[in-house]
Scaffold this motif. Sequence first.
Motif, PDB file in Angstrom:
ATOM      1  N   ASP A 142      -6.147   9.942   4.624  1.00  9.60           N
ATOM      2  CA  ASP A 142      -5.889   8.423   3.745  1.00  9.60           C
ATOM      3  C   ASP A 142      -4.162   8.818   4.285  1.00  9.60           C
ATOM      4  O   ASP A 142      -3.484   9.471   3.361  1.00  9.60           O
ATOM      5  N   CYS A 143      -4.111   8.147   4.835  1.00 12.82           N
ATOM      6  CA  CYS A 143      -1.981   7.683   5.092  1.00 12.82           C
ATOM      7  C   CYS A 143      -1.724   7.477   4.165  1.00 12.82           C
ATOM      8  O   CYS A 143      -0.344   7.890   3.161  1.00 12.82           O
ATOM      9  N   LYS A 144      -2.524   6.263   2.671  1.00 16.70           N
ATOM     10  CA  LYS A 144      -1.536   6.469   1.958  1.00 16.70           C
ATOM     11  C   LYS A 144      -1.504   6.875   1.029  1.00 16.70           C
ATOM     12  O   LYS A 144      -0.492   7.012  -0.191  1.00 16.70           O
ATOM     13  N   LYS A 145      -3.101   7.616   0.667  1.00 12.99           N
ATOM     14  CA  LYS A 145      -3.101   8.670  -0.520  1.00 12.99           C
ATOM     15  C   LYS A 145      -1.728   9.699   0.117  1.00 12.99           C
ATOM     16  O   LYS A 145      -1.545  10.332  -0.554  1.00 12.99           O
ATOM     17  N   MET A 162       1.260   8.823  10.378  1.00 12.81           N
ATOM     18  CA  MET A 162       1.086  10.532  10.168  1.00 12.81           C
ATOM     19  C   MET A 162      -0.675  10.666  10.090  1.00 12.81           C
ATOM     20  O   MET A 162      -0.684  12.087  10.237  1.00 12.81           O
ATOM     21  N   GLY A 163      -1.012   9.682  11.208  1.00 15.10           N
ATOM     22  CA  GLY A 163      -2.312  10.037  11.800  1.00 15.10           C
ATOM     23  C   GLY A 163      -3.911  10.058  10.972  1.00 15.10           C
ATOM     24  O   GLY A 163      -4.735  10.940  11.884  1.00 15.10           O
ATOM     25  N   TYR A 164      -3.779   9.619  10.417  1.00  9.44           N
ATOM     26  CA  TYR A 164      -4.869   9.753   9.412  1.00  9.44           C
ATOM     27  C   TYR A 164      -6.186   8.303   8.956  1.00  9.44           C
ATOM     28  O   TYR A 164      -6.720   8.407   8.376  1.00  9.44           O
ATOM     29  N   GLY A 165      -5.298   7.025  10.190  1.00 10.46           N
ATOM     30  CA  GLY A 165      -6.561   6.358  10.515  1.00 10.46           C
ATOM     31  C   GLY A 165      -6.001   5.322   9.149  1.00 10.46           C
ATOM     32  O   GLY A 165      -7.144   4.151   9.143  1.00 10.46           O
ATOM     33  N   SER A 166      -5.672   5.310   8.278  1.00  6.73           N
ATOM     34  CA  SER A 166      -5.967   3.937   7.338  1.00  6.73           C
ATOM     35  C   SER A 166      -5.403   2.592   7.750  1.00  6.73           C
ATOM     36  O   SER A 166      -6.271   1.800   7.657  1.00  6.73           O
ATOM     37  N   CYS A 167      -5.221   2.564   9.048  1.00  4.94           N
ATOM     38  CA  CYS A 167      -4.603   1.000   9.799  1.00  4.94           C
ATOM     39  C   CYS A 167      -6.401   0.673  10.633  1.00  4.94           C
ATOM     40  O   CYS A 167      -6.326  -0.380  10.640  1.00  4.94           O
ATOM     41  N   ILE A 197      -0.673  -3.497   9.536  1.00  9.62           N
ATOM     42  CA  ILE A 197       1.101  -3.030   9.435  1.00  9.62           C
ATOM     43  C   ILE A 197       0.327  -3.114   7.768  1.00  9.62           C
ATOM     44  O   ILE A 197       1.490  -1.895   6.904  1.00  9.62           O
ATOM     45  N   THR A 198      -0.628  -4.371   6.766  1.00 12.36           N
ATOM     46  CA  THR A 198      -0.154  -3.942   5.666  1.00 12.36           C
ATOM     47  C   THR A 198      -1.208  -2.646   5.414  1.00 12.36           C
ATOM     48  O   THR A 198      -0.274  -2.023   4.246  1.00 12.36           O
ATOM     49  N   ALA A 199      -1.584  -1.784   5.854  1.00 10.08           N
ATOM     50  CA  ALA A 199      -2.130  -0.948   6.289  1.00 10.08           C
ATOM     51  C   ALA A 199      -1.668   0.694   5.718  1.00 10.08           C
ATOM     52  O   ALA A 199      -1.088   1.279   5.905  1.00 10.08           O
ATOM     53  N   CYS A 200      -0.168   0.436   6.960  1.00 10.94           N
ATOM     54  CA  CYS A 200       0.482   1.598   7.033  1.00 10.94           C
ATOM     55  C   CYS A 200       2.190   2.082   6.038  1.00 10.94           C
ATOM     56  O   CYS A 200       2.473   0.796   6.063  1.00 10.94           O
TER      57      CYS A 200
END
Length: 282
Positions: A142-145, A162-167, A197-200
């Motif tokens: 998870d990108c945010k983590k 980061m490529g971990y797909g939160s978006c 946009i919010t998730a990145c």
Amino acid sequence: MTNLALFDLLSNTGVLAFNMQGLITAAAIVGGVGLIIGILLGLAAKVFEVEVDERELIVRDLLPGNNCGGCGYPGCDGLAKAIAAGEAPVSGCPVASAEIHAKIGEVMGTEAIESERNVAFVKCNGTCDKTNVKYHYTGTPDCKKISTVPGNGEKTCIYGCMGYGSCVRACAFDAIHVVNGIAVVDKEKCVACGKCITACPNDLIEFVPVSSTCKVQCNSKDKGKDVNAACSVGCIGCMMCVKVCESDAVTVTNNLAHIDYSKCTHCGKCAEKCPRKIITIA
């Protein structure tokens, strides 16, 4: 029948009659109270009734019901209310088609003016073969983590994807996927809801006009030397794109090129001159 038996019979009959009378009285009281409460509630509903514009209900039925928030209002109910009140344009839903916008315009007695739609764009071209890594992450994908991990993730460039797909998980329209380590947007499916946009956590997704051909596919703010150490396709702020742009549409701020799409003529000279090829031509 003895006198004692007759007395018991009369006594039991009296008790039964008394109990039935009590039940009838209780039922009458409960029914009366219920009737009074019903009348009071009916009066209250009339007094405090909020009138709903009939057009709001019709517009709500015409909207797709995705509740994505891309219109800037809290779901389709909020947008329908705003359109009925004249606070939002009849073409305010980014998910609805031009045909739906026209129908909403008919309801509101106005013409639907279609503006060019925007689509999300990921400002990174640092695929797995172009960017360097500091370590290999094995935690929750998870990108945010991952952004809370020291060094802002495993990639050397702390500004890129980061490529971990939160978006990807945030998109309800299947319009964005991770390909070779970076997120890529399908502009045909994108409705510009803004959830990606919010998730990145790196703020590297932005809206661009769907017709835009030249886009800066980098988000790094570092100087050229540091960019070279992190990624082979990062912007080094060389200003070459600025020098060849005849419409004054390209600027470099914080070592990163930016395109003003209101000025861009899509000539492609900036992309041709870019030594790092981070300005792409569609």
